[in-house]
Design an enzyme around this catalytic site. Structure first.
Site, PDB file in Angstrom:
ATOM      1  N   CYS A   2       0.844  -1.184   0.000  1.00 42.46           N
ATOM      2  CA  CYS A   2       0.000   0.000   0.000  1.00 42.46           C
ATOM      3  C   CYS A   2       0.886   1.242   0.000  1.00 42.46           C
ATOM      4  O   CYS A   2       1.957   1.256   0.590  1.00 42.46           O
ATOM      5  CB  CYS A   2      -0.925   0.097   1.199  1.00 42.46           C
ATOM      6  SG  CYS A   2      -1.991  -1.309   1.423  1.00 42.46           S
ATOM      7  N   ARG A  27       3.685  -0.503  -4.919  1.00 37.49           N
ATOM      8  CA  ARG A  27       3.459  -1.065  -3.588  1.00 37.49           C
ATOM      9  C   ARG A  27       2.087  -1.723  -3.472  1.00 37.49           C
ATOM     10  O   ARG A  27       1.770  -2.351  -2.450  1.00 37.49           O
ATOM     11  CB  ARG A  27       3.567   0.034  -2.525  1.00 37.49           C
ATOM     12  CG  ARG A  27       4.922   0.697  -2.475  1.00 37.49           C
ATOM     13  CD  ARG A  27       4.897   1.806  -1.458  1.00 37.49           C
ATOM     14  NE  ARG A  27       4.741   1.278  -0.129  1.00 37.49           N
ATOM     15  CZ  ARG A  27       5.746   1.022   0.692  1.00 37.49           C
ATOM     16  NH1 ARG A  27       6.981   1.253   0.314  1.00 37.49           N
ATOM     17  NH2 ARG A  27       5.526   0.542   1.895  1.00 37.49           N
ATOM     18  N   TRP A  74      -3.117  -2.588  -1.561  1.00 39.08           N
ATOM     19  CA  TRP A  74      -2.928  -4.010  -1.813  1.00 39.08           C
ATOM     20  C   TRP A  74      -3.753  -4.716  -0.745  1.00 39.08           C
ATOM     21  O   TRP A  74      -3.418  -4.649   0.439  1.00 39.08           O
ATOM     22  CB  TRP A  74      -1.451  -4.385  -1.712  1.00 39.08           C
ATOM     23  CG  TRP A  74      -1.175  -5.809  -2.090  1.00 39.08           C
ATOM     24  CD1 TRP A  74      -0.944  -6.295  -3.340  1.00 39.08           C
ATOM     25  CD2 TRP A  74      -1.085  -6.934  -1.205  1.00 39.08           C
ATOM     26  NE1 TRP A  74      -0.734  -7.658  -3.291  1.00 39.08           N
ATOM     27  CE2 TRP A  74      -0.813  -8.070  -1.996  1.00 39.08           C
ATOM     28  CE3 TRP A  74      -1.229  -7.107   0.171  1.00 39.08           C
ATOM     29  CZ2 TRP A  74      -0.673  -9.344  -1.448  1.00 39.08           C
ATOM     30  CZ3 TRP A  74      -1.084  -8.375   0.714  1.00 39.08           C
ATOM     31  CH2 TRP A  74      -0.805  -9.481  -0.101  1.00 39.08           C
ATOM     32  N   ASN A 100      -1.623   1.725   6.183  1.00 41.09           N
ATOM     33  CA  ASN A 100      -0.824   0.654   5.620  1.00 41.09           C
ATOM     34  C   ASN A 100      -0.431  -0.249   6.778  1.00 41.09           C
ATOM     35  O   ASN A 100       0.059   0.246   7.790  1.00 41.09           O
ATOM     36  CB  ASN A 100       0.414   1.269   4.948  1.00 41.09           C
ATOM     37  CG  ASN A 100       1.286   0.228   4.284  1.00 41.09           C
ATOM     38  OD1 ASN A 100       0.875  -0.919   4.155  1.00 41.09           O
ATOM     39  ND2 ASN A 100       2.461   0.638   3.854  1.00 41.09           N
ATOM     40  N   GLY A 101      -0.675  -1.562   6.653  1.00 40.80           N
ATOM     41  CA  GLY A 101      -0.339  -2.479   7.743  1.00 40.80           C
ATOM     42  C   GLY A 101      -1.541  -3.341   8.075  1.00 40.80           C
ATOM     43  O   GLY A 101      -2.493  -3.430   7.299  1.00 40.80           O
ATOM     44  N   GLU A 486      15.057 -18.857  -9.592  1.00 40.50           N
ATOM     45  CA  GLU A 486      14.803 -17.435  -9.843  1.00 40.50           C
ATOM     46  C   GLU A 486      14.182 -17.234 -11.234  1.00 40.50           C
ATOM     47  O   GLU A 486      13.251 -16.441 -11.398  1.00 40.50           O
ATOM     48  CB  GLU A 486      16.116 -16.658  -9.673  1.00 40.50           C
ATOM     49  CG  GLU A 486      16.076 -15.177  -9.974  1.00 40.50           C
ATOM     50  CD  GLU A 486      15.079 -14.376  -9.145  1.00 40.50           C
ATOM     51  OE1 GLU A 486      14.479 -14.903  -8.193  1.00 40.50           O
ATOM     52  OE2 GLU A 486      14.868 -13.208  -9.493  1.00 40.50           O
ATOM     53  N   LYS A 490      10.526 -15.602 -11.948  1.00 44.32           N
ATOM     54  CA  LYS A 490      10.309 -14.440 -12.829  1.00 44.32           C
ATOM     55  C   LYS A 490       9.198 -14.755 -13.820  1.00 44.32           C
ATOM     56  O   LYS A 490       8.317 -13.940 -14.038  1.00 44.32           O
ATOM     57  CB  LYS A 490      11.581 -14.078 -13.624  1.00 44.32           C
ATOM     58  CG  LYS A 490      12.722 -13.448 -12.878  1.00 44.32           C
ATOM     59  CD  LYS A 490      12.453 -12.074 -12.329  1.00 44.32           C
ATOM     60  CE  LYS A 490      11.835 -12.150 -10.973  1.00 44.32           C
ATOM     61  NZ  LYS A 490      12.634 -11.958  -9.827  1.00 44.32           N
ATOM     62  N   GLU A 493       5.608 -15.059 -12.091  1.00 42.06           N
ATOM     63  CA  GLU A 493       5.013 -13.879 -11.453  1.00 42.06           C
ATOM     64  C   GLU A 493       4.581 -12.812 -12.462  1.00 42.06           C
ATOM     65  O   GLU A 493       3.650 -12.076 -12.185  1.00 42.06           O
ATOM     66  CB  GLU A 493       5.922 -13.288 -10.380  1.00 42.06           C
ATOM     67  CG  GLU A 493       7.159 -12.603 -10.890  1.00 42.06           C
ATOM     68  CD  GLU A 493       8.039 -12.079  -9.759  1.00 42.06           C
ATOM     69  OE1 GLU A 493       7.527 -11.621  -8.739  1.00 42.06           O
ATOM     70  OE2 GLU A 493       9.273 -12.134  -9.930  1.00 42.06           O
ATOM     71  N   HIS A 509      13.026 -37.799 -10.083  1.00 42.33           N
ATOM     72  CA  HIS A 509      12.347 -38.229  -8.860  1.00 42.33           C
ATOM     73  C   HIS A 509      10.899 -37.732  -8.824  1.00 42.33           C
ATOM     74  O   HIS A 509      10.297 -37.646  -7.761  1.00 42.33           O
ATOM     75  CB  HIS A 509      13.114 -37.740  -7.627  1.00 42.33           C
ATOM     76  CG  HIS A 509      14.506 -38.298  -7.571  1.00 42.33           C
ATOM     77  ND1 HIS A 509      14.766 -39.608  -7.253  1.00 42.33           N
ATOM     78  CD2 HIS A 509      15.705 -37.739  -7.848  1.00 42.33           C
ATOM     79  CE1 HIS A 509      16.073 -39.828  -7.311  1.00 42.33           C
ATOM     80  NE2 HIS A 509      16.667 -38.697  -7.683  1.00 42.33           N
ATOM     81  N   LYS A 608       5.192  -4.707  -4.348  1.00 40.02           N
ATOM     82  CA  LYS A 608       6.647  -4.689  -4.278  1.00 40.02           C
ATOM     83  C   LYS A 608       7.169  -4.960  -2.869  1.00 40.02           C
ATOM     84  O   LYS A 608       8.100  -5.724  -2.679  1.00 40.02           O
ATOM     85  CB  LYS A 608       7.131  -3.317  -4.763  1.00 40.02           C
ATOM     86  CG  LYS A 608       8.623  -3.176  -4.841  1.00 40.02           C
ATOM     87  CD  LYS A 608       9.159  -3.896  -6.050  1.00 40.02           C
ATOM     88  CE  LYS A 608      10.653  -3.913  -6.099  1.00 40.02           C
ATOM     89  NZ  LYS A 608      11.121  -5.014  -6.956  1.00 40.02           N
TER      90      LYS A 608
HETATM   91  C1  F6R Z   1      10.172 -11.463  -6.882  1.00 40.03           C
HETATM   92  C2  F6R Z   1      10.163 -10.504  -5.799  1.00 40.03           C
HETATM   93  C3  F6R Z   1       9.817 -10.987  -4.434  1.00 40.03           C
HETATM   94  C4  F6R Z   1      10.753 -10.327  -3.408  1.00 40.03           C
HETATM   95  C5  F6R Z   1      10.322 -10.703  -1.985  1.00 40.03           C
HETATM   96  C6  F6R Z   1      11.264 -10.145  -0.942  1.00 40.03           C
HETATM   97  O1  F6R Z   1      10.535 -10.874  -8.078  1.00 40.03           O
HETATM   98  O2  F6R Z   1      10.389  -9.352  -5.997  1.00 40.03           O
HETATM   99  O3  F6R Z   1       9.883 -12.365  -4.347  1.00 40.03           O
HETATM  100  O4  F6R Z   1      12.051 -10.740  -3.654  1.00 40.03           O
HETATM  101  O5  F6R Z   1       9.032 -10.216  -1.751  1.00 40.03           O
HETATM  102  O6  F6R Z   1      11.333  -8.759  -1.010  1.00 40.03           O
HETATM  103  P1  F6R Z   1      12.526  -7.954  -0.355  1.00 40.03           P
HETATM  104  O7  F6R Z   1      13.747  -8.300  -1.106  1.00 40.03           O
HETATM  105  O8  F6R Z   1      12.141  -6.520  -0.508  1.00 40.03           O
HETATM  106  O9  F6R Z   1      12.597  -8.385   1.069  1.00 40.03           O
END
Ligand code: F6R
Length: 613
Positions: A2, A27, A74, A100-101, A486, A490, A493, A509, A608
């Site tokens: 948020c 956010r 969010w 926010n929270g 990773e 990517k 998501e 397996h 984010k």
């Molecule tokens: C994936 C992504 C998330 C963050 C995760 C941790 O692309 O961005 O998986 O890596 O939410 O976020 P941080 O690094 O801000 O603690």
């Protein structure tokens, strides 16, 4: 999660608020709203969808005001809809509030407020706050700031709050616990925001609120900050460490693509000043004071979430190989609830781009409580993680706005590599020649990434192969196994194609049952210790008609011949390979998502900065 923005001053508030929440959309972006103080009234406009929807909604509305607050959400409690969007208004329309929270005891408080006759319009935890504050201010005959403080004493949970009220129309009251909030200081005007992005255009003088702070911002008075116990605090002004052009997309169609292409520069910035002419790792941010603790550590524990957790997995290979100490890599969300066994000889490394991830912050606190030394690796300067760890190193990636992490990952790996190299050098756990080979190769990574960028068009062609696929498998071995995880993260998501990463040998397996002619299998098969073995894993896929997209070292012929598509990347020291092998996977995910018409910078259901559990 948020985004919060507020303004009070002599300018028109609405354009500042809308521009601000747009900058914070990364956010959260499922609904948005704005509350404006107009004479003795608060006008409230809010709706489901992105900020652009809110702007459309406001086209025919009265938006003239000099004080206001705005929010991009969010959803946690209650689905994204018009009623659940913030701000929330008190029944008499005198107070508007954004939050926010999460208020954990909201159900108990809600029942009590309903018993007293308050009607709730939304399913949110936030709405209790506005009724509670109004209830206290009406019954106790006290200032609004005091009512806020008293209300917050009844609340269990986390919050960043901004409140406006009709009795003090030039005032915004803000409060913080567990979610970030900044005040920007202009000339007779104030800005508030959940991070610096909406503020930097106007001022670089900011106050970071601390947990428990309640601040009264009024253009007619000096800022007054009191803690939750009502003790006055001296405001501490700091310089905002970001610039406006870092926040713009420039000529790129998406932030994600801009951030992928920024990696050579970002990695250089992560290394800058940390390697001297003799090629020694000289200093790593603030960890010098804790060097003895690091040198004497018996074990490293790494806690993080998502992409940062993948960087932690890479660090496991780095620290075990170079420093020769045991390393455990933990999901912060599991670590915090597992009653972990820790002692004073343990060093816990917490990794986070945002520095605000709730689970990572909780892991940090547990580690500190149990006597471990806690080192942070973090991008956002002044974030909660950066302030609460014993010591740490910034990644210096610059603001990452695209929701999918790209440059955060490679810069985290860079900093963790420097940490491992520095310790290995001081402990004498690797030979000098190997140490210098690694340092030289690390310094050449930015150029190697530039070479990979030359294949961007080819990677875009490969992406078209994915557009009618529903699943994908990513395989890697050794240090490329976290890269496979990773790469799969990517893709899923941002394109919503289901993708899983596995250590290549694990395939037989179970996951091999999924392979058929429809299954793309992305294999990171660079020249390394397990090269021959991964060749056999590829054959197993081909025998079941799976389609191979390989990432190989320049000049490779063996794997290339077996592949349907093959991306060559420059030869690199095995331990540093994730810094280059992750790049084509980022580009692949990006182009697949774009070709499917997905909103790559704001993928559905994501935000984010995951500042709630
Ligand atoms: C994936 C992504 C998330 C963050 C995760 C941790 O692309 O961005 O998986 O890596 O939410 O976020 P941080 O690094 O801000 O603690």
């Amino acid at each position: 999660m948020c985004g919060i923005v507020g303004y009070t001053g002599s300018r028109e508030a609405y354009p500042i608020l809308i521009d601000g929440v747009k900058r914070l959309e990364y956010r959260g972006y499922d609904s948005a709203g704005v509350a404006l103080l107009q004479d003795d009234n608060i006008s409230l406009y809010k709706c489901r969808g992105k900020v652009s929807e809110l702007e459309r909604f406001c086209l025919d509305k009265n938006i003239k005001a000099h004080t206001g607050i705005a929010h991009t959400r969010w959803a946690t409690h209650g689905e994204p809809n018009d009623q659940n969007a913030h701000p929330h208004l008190s029944e008499d329309g005198k107070i508007a509030l954004i939050h926010n929270g999460i208020i954990e005891n909201y159900l108990i408080l809600k029942r009590e407020l309903q018993r007293r006759g308050y009607q709730f319009k939304s399913e949110t935890d936030t709405e209790i706050l506005v009724h509670l504050i109004r209830d206290i201010s009406k019954n106790e005959n006290i200032s609004m700031a005091e009512a806020v403080r008293q209300a917050l004493n009844e609340v269990v949970g986390t919050y960043a709050l901004a409140i406006i009220n009709t009795e003090q129309p030039e005032e915004i009251i803000v409060a913080k616990k567990g979610s970030p909030l900044l005040i920007g200081m202009g000339e007779n005007e104030y800005f508030i925001a959940s991070d610096g992005a909406p503020i930097v255009k106007y001022t670089n003088k900011v106050i970071y609120l601390e947990d428990g702070d309640v601040a009264v911002i009024n253009t007619n008075k000096k800022i007054e900050i009191r803690n939750i116990n009502n003790e006055k605090k001296r405001p501490y002004t700091q310089k905002l460490e970001i610039t406006l052009d870092q926040l713009e997309k420039g000529d790129f169609p998406h932030y994600m693509l801009k951030e992928i292409f920024e990696q050579p520069r970002a990695i250089q910035d992560s290394m800058r000043g940390r390697i001297n002419v003799e090629k020694d790792v000289v200093s790593l941010g603030g960890i010098i004071d804790y060097e003895a603790k690091l040198m004497n550590a018996k074990r490293f524990i790494i806690a993080a979430c998502g992409t940062s957790w993948h960087a932690g997995l890479v660090a496991e290979y780095l620290f075990e190989t170079l420093v020769r100490l045991p390393v455990e890599v933990e999901y912060a969300s599991e670590f915090r609830y597992r009653n972990p066994i820790l002692n004073e000889d343990d060093v816990v490394i917490v990794i986070s781009q945002s520095g605000e991830t709730a689970d990572t912050l909780a892991a940090l606190e547990i580690a500190k409580e149990r006597g471990a030394t806690v080192i942070g690796v973090c991008n956002v300067v002044g974030s909660t993680l950066a302030r609460n760890t014993h010591a740490g190193s910034y990644t210096h990636a610059g603001p990452e706005i695209g929701v999918a992490s790209t440059k955060a990952f490679t810069t985290q790996v860079t900093v963790l590599t420097l940490m491992a190299l520095s310790l290995a050098r001081k402990k004498g756990s690797i030979s000098l020649s190997y140490y210098h080979r690694l340092i030289n190769d690390l310094e050449s990574i930015p150029q190697k990434i530039d070479i990979i960028f030359q294949q961007n068009d080819y990677i875009k062609q490969i992406a078209s192969f994915f557009t009618n696929k529903r699943n994908a498998i990513y395989l890697g071995r050794g240090v490329n196994y976290p890269v496979a995880l990773e790469g799969a993260l990517k893709l899923k998501e941002i394109s919503y194609i289901h993708a899983e990463g596995y250590p290549a040998a694990e395939m037989k397996h179970g996951p091999i049952a999924l392979i058929d002619e429809e299954m793309p299998v992305v294999v990171i098969a660079t020249m390394q210790g397990t090269y021959e073995k991964i060749g056999s894993n590829i054959q197993e896929v081909i025998a079941r008609k799976g389609k191979i997209i390989s990432i190989v070292t320049e000049g490779d012929t063996q794997v290339k011949e077996m592949s349907d598509f093959c991306i060559e990347i420059p030869a690199t020291e095995e331990l540093l390979m994730p810094l280059v092998s992750s790049i084509p996977l980022q580009l692949l995910a990006y182009h697949v998502a774009v070709s499917l018409g997905c909103d790559v910078d704001k993928p559905r259901n994501l935000a984010k900065s995951v500042s709630v559990e």
